[in-house]
Design an enzyme around this catalytic site. Structure first.
Site, mmCIF file in Angstrom:
data_model
loop_
_atom_site.group_PDB
_atom_site.id
_atom_site.type_symbol
_atom_site.label_atom_id
_atom_site.label_comp_id
_atom_site.label_asym_id
_atom_site.label_seq_id
_atom_site.Cartn_x
_atom_site.Cartn_y
_atom_site.Cartn_z
ATOM 1 C CD GLU A 116 14.966 97.322 54.741
ATOM 2 O OE1 GLU A 116 14.305 96.235 54.544
ATOM 3 O OE2 GLU A 116 15.665 97.943 53.796
ATOM 4 C CG HIS A 140 20.035 97.905 57.419
ATOM 5 N ND1 HIS A 140 20.681 97.373 56.517
ATOM 6 C CD2 HIS A 140 19.403 98.956 56.787
ATOM 7 C CE1 HIS A 140 20.562 97.884 55.266
ATOM 8 N NE2 HIS A 140 19.754 98.862 55.492
ATOM 9 C CG HIS A 142 22.796 102.207 53.649
ATOM 10 N ND1 HIS A 142 21.950 103.255 53.103
ATOM 11 C CD2 HIS A 142 21.931 101.099 54.231
ATOM 12 C CE1 HIS A 142 20.668 103.086 53.320
ATOM 13 N NE2 HIS A 142 20.707 101.570 53.690
ATOM 14 C CD GLU A 170 40.536 91.644 66.497
ATOM 15 O OE1 GLU A 170 41.613 91.532 66.808
ATOM 16 O OE2 GLU A 170 39.663 91.541 67.188
ATOM 17 C CG HIS A 211 20.319 97.667 50.898
ATOM 18 N ND1 HIS A 211 18.940 97.517 50.774
ATOM 19 C CD2 HIS A 211 20.482 98.783 51.759
ATOM 20 C CE1 HIS A 211 18.428 98.050 51.739
ATOM 21 N NE2 HIS A 211 19.273 98.872 52.294
HETATM 22 O O1 2HA Z 1 15.425 102.610 56.797
HETATM 23 O O2 2HA Z 1 18.276 101.717 55.284
HETATM 24 O O3 2HA Z 1 16.861 99.956 53.907
HETATM 25 C C1 2HA Z 1 16.162 102.840 55.536
HETATM 26 C C2 2HA Z 1 16.853 101.997 54.927
HETATM 27 C C3 2HA Z 1 16.134 100.890 54.237
HETATM 28 ZN ZN ZN Z 2 18.991 99.946 53.935
#
Ligand code: 2HA
Ligand code: ZN
Length: 273
Positions: A116, A140, A142, A170, A211
């Site tokens: 990414e 980032h 998930h 909050e 995502h």
């Molecule tokens: O790095 O989460 O979006 C792995 C991920 C790609």
């Molecule tokens: Zn990801």
């Protein structure tokens, strides 16, 4: 007792965040990635002499020319970063045109920065401008309930933000400018990077449809905390829905009262909806 250096402290913070991404259930397998735009005093004590060639980025990020970034490596499992930080983390330098990078520390074993890379660097460029240079971290994750909302609802930035503000006291305090919604694009792509940067030029957190989340801030704790707070609001929404449905939620008047009490200004276009 020797004092810990700023570089060592940063490594501790990043390895802790990587561990927490795993513990939270936000980083299965090689999911999730972290980058930090380094301050001069955060550079490694042993310098950044390198044998690495320059590598084309495939895009330009002029606001970041000559900057150094700590990155998690592509394919690394967040749960393993604390075991071998020098393998699963590394520092890259951007050239003076911000068109190429080279590795100057870490990535031992031949690793490269996260897949990414484009969304991270283009996000940094947007946040440098939006925060007048204060923001340095892009993270980032998930975060599963936020992701689930993008499957179960028709969202845009205003609807998503309003839902988060309504479902947790909050949220408007921590995220007065809101949470951006970015329609699905291929992970790591320039399209995803540009759409994300558009949202991040106005607000520090965005959700990638189907995502995950991308949080930013001046430090690791702020970026992590934004994702955590939004994910908590989404969890409360999910629990309430499972407990018989949403009968009550914070009203616009209550959200406005919170904003006044905590001296924040919610995005008027979103609050007005
Ligand atoms: O790095 O989460 O979006 C792995 C991920 C790609
Ligand atoms: Zn990801």
């Amino acid at each position: 007792m020797s004092a810990i250096t700023p570089f060592e402290e940063l490594l501790q913070q990043v390895t802790r965040a990587a561990h927490d991404l795993w513990i939270k259930g936000w980083a299965e397998r090689n999911a999730g990635n972290i980058s930090v735009r380094l301050k001069q005093e955060q550079m490694p004590e042993n310098g950044t002499a390198t044998q690495d060639d320059w590598h084309e980025l495939g895009f330009e990020a002029p606001a970041l020319a000559g900057e150094f970034f700590l990155f998690s490596s592509t394919g690394c499992h967040m749960r393993n970063v604390e075991l071998l930080p020098e393998r699963y983390l590394g520092i890259i330098e951007l050239d003076e045109q911000a068109r190429r990078f080279r590795r100057v520390w870490g990535f031992s074993g031949g690793g490269r920065p996260t897949s990414e890379l484009a969304p991270h660097l283009i996000a940094h460029a947007a946040r440098v401008v939006a925060s007048a240079g204060a923001d340095r971290v892009v993270m980032h994750a998930h975060a599963p309930v936020l992701i689930a909302l993008t499957y179960s609802m028709d969202l845009d930035t205003a609807r998503l933000t309003h839902l988060l503000w309504e479902m947790h006291t909050e949220c408007v305090v921590v995220l007065p400018t809101g949470c951006g919604f970015v329609p699905w694009s291929v992970p790591g792509s320039i399209d995803l990077a540009r759409a994300t940067a558009e949202e991040l030029s106005k607000r520090p957190l965005a959700i990638w449809q189907f995502h995950g989340a991308i949080g930013t801030g001046p430090d690791i704790d702020t970026a992590f905390g934004l994702i955590d707070t939004a994910e908590k609001a989404a969890q409360i929404y999910k629990h309430a829905a499972a407990c018989g449905g949403i009968r009550n939620k914070l009203s616009n008047a209550q959200i406005a009262a919170l904003a006044r009490a905590f001296s924040v200004t919610p995005d008027p276009e979103i609050l007005g909806e």
